[in-house]
Design an enzyme around this catalytic site. Structure first.
Site, PDB file in Angstrom:
ATOM      1  N   GLU A 173     -23.538  26.079 -64.911  1.00 53.88           N
ATOM      2  CA  GLU A 173     -23.615  27.526 -64.661  1.00 53.88           C
ATOM      3  C   GLU A 173     -23.065  27.914 -63.288  1.00 53.88           C
ATOM      4  OE1 GLU A 173     -27.553  28.985 -65.437  1.00 53.88           O
ATOM      5  OE2 GLU A 173     -27.375  28.670 -67.590  1.00 53.88           O
ATOM      6  N   GLU A 292     -26.886  25.208 -73.868  1.00 54.94           N
ATOM      7  CA  GLU A 292     -28.186  25.834 -73.610  1.00 54.94           C
ATOM      8  C   GLU A 292     -28.323  27.021 -74.552  1.00 54.94           C
ATOM      9  OE1 GLU A 292     -29.606  26.766 -69.698  1.00 54.94           O
ATOM     10  OE2 GLU A 292     -28.502  25.087 -68.776  1.00 54.94           O
TER      11      GLU A 292
END
Length: 502
Positions: A173, A292
């Protein structure tokens, strides 16, 4: 009663069922590791301190791969802290979750847990506070047979054979301002390309995942993927996607249609990747690692990390208790992932134990399955062979977040060797039982092997340590097949599986 028409035909093949779609995620976050998978005081603990009952439920869940050690945690992680004698390992502050990590579980322990649980490790490297050299060091430690400083150190630490980890995430991320070492797309793309290029000098056959966007709402969504892939396209195999969903402000209708957003996410990232491919004029395609995804109530108190001088070990964090509607959404997100099996080549339910997880534990005590355990376990068990696009003729309903959404969503799989078919379907109606009429005439000779529905008149029912069996997938006796037409009644807010065979 509303009737929805579905058609299943082997000609509607999307691609193979990929076992890596049924991955999960273990991060050093909250109680996922400590008092989750690792609890030396538990009666079932092995020599490494790993709970045997967690390993057993991981196998029952049907998990294929496990991403480790993060997540946001990895962007500040020093992997070498977690090797060697445990009594000599340093305690470190984890800035991502304002906690302290004692490093009792590290690379060697986790990889032994992977072997015990029958899962494939998916290792993430720190590209937040670290870079190329640290990634190479970890790869050498894990994958080189011997004869070098770090591979011999692994051997000295009790692992004579290389771990041969195939899947590697190049950071986590990095588009997010919350991330330690947050970078622009250009900064990250250059670093990821350099890291990938160097890692392939050690092992050219790795599967490497570049960081994509952390979600559609991120302002840089789309442009991030375009820039990162422009830098990394020749060096990576997959680009990541992350998405979490929650029921907000009592808007159950929008929540049940969350897969509409996931479909849009996947289609958008695919379009950007193919645009970069066209610009570069290459044959290679970049696919998606949706590493995710889950239901996560980020606004709840349990999602707020400690603060100030409080840096606890394994605090209670992100321990959402899931209800029946949450399970239906998780099942629908699995339908979306399977439906895109031509472009989604791996996925990871975040996370496995205690932290927004299908498995919950008490420290030293009981274990139980959340409602979300069941759709994942059923899909992992019964999705075999080829994924088939299901043609659906269904009425729509209006949602505040996703526009008009079909009342029913579904996908099917077919094993070309045995002819066995599995239909996975959700009914998004809040009040109405729906009759599914399924045309299976292209596959003569089938019969109903079994049908189940997960639902409850109270869609807010949640499992607990005292009761995780009152609401389970139950036999649906309405399923009948006659003359190549299957009919089955599915209750409101439900996850449904119908199995057909010769």
């Amino acid at each position: 009663m509303t009737t929805v028409t579905l058609t299943i035909d082997p000609a509607f093949r999307v691609g193979p069922v990929r076992r890596r779609t049924f991955g999960a995620f273990v991060e050093h976050l909250g109680r996922c590791v400590y008092t989750g998978i690792h609890d030396p005081e538990h009666p079932s603990a092995d020599a490494d301190g790993f709970r045997g009952d967690v390993i057993a439920l991981t196998k029952e869940l049907g998990v294929s791969t496990v991403r480790y050690p993060g997540g946001n945690f990895v962007s500040g992680y020093r992997w070498e802290d977690g090797i060697g004698p445990r009594d000599q390992r340093p305690r470190r502050l984890d800035l991502a979750w304002h906690s302290t990590d004692p490093n009792l579980v590290g690379v060697d322990e986790f990889l032994r847990w992977s072997q015990a649980s029958g899962t494939e490790p998916m290792m993430a490297v720190n590209l937040g506070t670290r870079g190329v050299q640290e990634a190479l060091d970890l790869l050498e430690y894990c994958n080189v047979r011997g004869g070098t400083a770090l591979s011999d150190l692994r051997r000295a630490n009790g692992a004579p054979d290389p771990y041969d980890i195939r899947m590697w995430c190049l950071g986590n991320e990095m588009d997010g301002p919350w991330q330690i070492g947050h970078k622009t797309a250009h900064e990250y793309g250059r670093l990821a390309a350099e890291t990938a290029r160097a890692m392939r000098m050690i092992d050219p056959d790795l599967t490497l995942v570049a960081c994509g966007s952390s979600g559609v709402p991120i302002p840089t969504f789309g442009q991030w993927e375009q820039t990162v892939l422009s830098e990394t396209y020749e060096h990576v195999d997959l680009i990541s996607a992350h998405a979490y969903y929650a029921e907000e402000d009592g808007d159950l209708g929008s929540f049940l249609a969350s897969a509409v957003d996931m479909d849009h996410f996947i289609d958008s990232v695919t379009a950007v990747a193919d645009g970069v491919r066209a610009h570069k004029k290459v044959a290679k395609r970049i696919h998606i690692s949706f590493d995710e995804w889950n239901v996560w109530y980020q606004k709840r108190a349990e999602s707020v990390p400690p603060s100030g001088d409080d840096w606890p070990v394994a605090p209670v964090l992100l321990e959402d208790r899931y209800n029946v509607a949450d399970a239906v959404v998780v099942g629908n997100l699995l339908i979306s992932l399977l439906r895109h099996t031509d472009r989604v080549h791996s996925a990871s339910l975040a996370q496995l134990v205690n932290v927004i997880a299908p498995i919950m534990t008490e420290p030293g005590g009981r274990i139980w399955r959340q409602t979300t355990f069941h759709p994942f376990a059923q899909a992992s068990q019964h999705a075999v062979g080829d994924v088939l696009q299901v043609a659906i003729e269904a009425p729509t309903y209006e949602t505040a977040k996703h526009g008009d959404a079909p009342l029913v969503d579904a996908v099917a799989t077919r094993d070309p060797e045995t002819g066995a078919v599995a239909l996975f379907a959700v009914n998004r109606s809040l009040t109405e039982t729906v009759t599914l009429e399924v045309d299976t005439r292209s596959m003569p000779g089938l019969r109903v092997l079994g049908a189940t529905s997960l639902s409850n008149p109270d869609h807010t029912w949640s499992a607990t340590a005292d009761d995780d069996t009152s609401v389970l997938p139950r036999a649906n006796d309405t399923a009948a097949l006659d003359g190549g037409r299957l009919t089955v009644q599915v209750p409101p807010v439900s996850w449904n599986v119908v199995r057909l065979g010769a």
